[in-house]
Design an enzyme around this catalytic site. Sequence first.
Site, PDB file in Angstrom:
ATOM      1  N   LYS A  79     -33.793   7.413  18.239  1.00  0.00           N
ATOM      2  CA  LYS A  79     -35.072   7.589  18.554  1.00  0.00           C
ATOM      3  C   LYS A  79     -35.837   6.206  19.058  1.00  0.00           C
ATOM      4  CE  LYS A  79     -39.302   7.838  15.059  1.00  0.00           C
ATOM      5  NZ  LYS A  79     -39.571   7.928  13.629  1.00  0.00           N
ATOM      6  N   SER A 154     -42.486  11.851  13.001  1.00  0.00           N
ATOM      7  CA  SER A 154     -42.540  11.123  14.525  1.00  0.00           C
ATOM      8  C   SER A 154     -41.169  11.323  14.989  1.00  0.00           C
ATOM      9  CB  SER A 154     -42.787   9.718  13.999  1.00  0.00           C
ATOM     10  OG  SER A 154     -42.048   8.854  13.209  1.00  0.00           O
ATOM     11  N   SER A 178     -41.179  11.744   8.585  1.00  0.00           N
ATOM     12  CA  SER A 178     -40.947  11.728  10.023  1.00  0.00           C
ATOM     13  C   SER A 178     -39.308  12.074  10.244  1.00  0.00           C
ATOM     14  CB  SER A 178     -41.246  10.093  10.392  1.00  0.00           C
ATOM     15  OG  SER A 178     -42.720   9.969  10.715  1.00  0.00           O
TER      16      SER A 178
END
Length: 351
Positions: A79, A154, A178
């Site tokens: 990420k 996210s 997320s």
Amino acid sequence: MVDLAYSTASQLSAALAARKVSAGELTQYAIARIEALDGQINAIVVRDFAPARLTAEQADVARAQGDTRPLLGIPITIKEAFNIAGLPTTWGMPAFRHFHPAEDAAAVERVRAAGAVILGKTNVPLGLADWQSYNDVYGTTNNPWDHGRTPGGSSGGAAAALAAGFVPLEIGSDVGGSLRVPAHFCGVYAHNPSRGLVPVRGHVPPGVPSLPRESDLMVAGPMARSPADLDLLLDVIAGPDTPSAAAYRLALPPSRHDQLKDFRVLIVDTHPLLPIGSAVGAAIERLSVWLGRSVAKIAHASALLPDLAMNARTYLALFSSGFAANMPAEAYLELQRIAASVAPNDNSLRA
């Protein structure tokens, strides 16, 4: 034949050990697939392919010499919010488009040490603060199964990369869904670990010092296409960070059972503050019936279940305080004005 796109990390590791495929071949296949398919998905927004090829070559040499590290030669992505030395960390904020940290995040250090081949970084929403994955630095990430839909956020780019068959493993993070929301939207797996289990050093906004720390809510966790791979990656990235590592060690016990039929499953299908949509409720009911008939012991109530209303209100207080810490003064004053209009005995969720 090994399915290089959708095999699990465990299966790929076995194929590497059996010399059915090399780390170089795995890496080159992943790169070619990303280059061919990611244009419409836009999951891998920071690409580091040349160093990845070199790492794969080194992994093949190490394996030939008897190295058996758990992720040796496995291509993965990370990420964007996690620092990787020399690669941009922006959190989707244009002002930090050119920020490049000097050192890896703790979780990145650990997957490198385990032999993983890091191909690059995956997309996030602006400031990691949305359930979609768009920002002005990298653009929009689309759901691999339907480019007209979002992969969630996210950790949306992470889930999209897994679902598209680019990589078998990812590292994401979660404060309000997320990890869990993108996994649900893309049909992959994610684990939201207990606070403090996985160190979050290096998962910081661009320019913020990368220090050992803990958060009230934010956690880092594994993402994969199988539950077994979640276990595999968690074993690599979990454990105390310095200086805590001097005081204790992590020794998670093994699962009590190996078969789902041996477990008890609690079905939580109502919430005191949040109504559940009919489509979701019907899906939960179908799952409950199937599990009860075929697989596991089912319960719909438990004295051990905490007060869900109190949990939700406590969570929102912690969540809001975290986001308000650096809020502009005028926005904070406006929130104070709104709060003053709420009756003292108003215990609704908005309070």
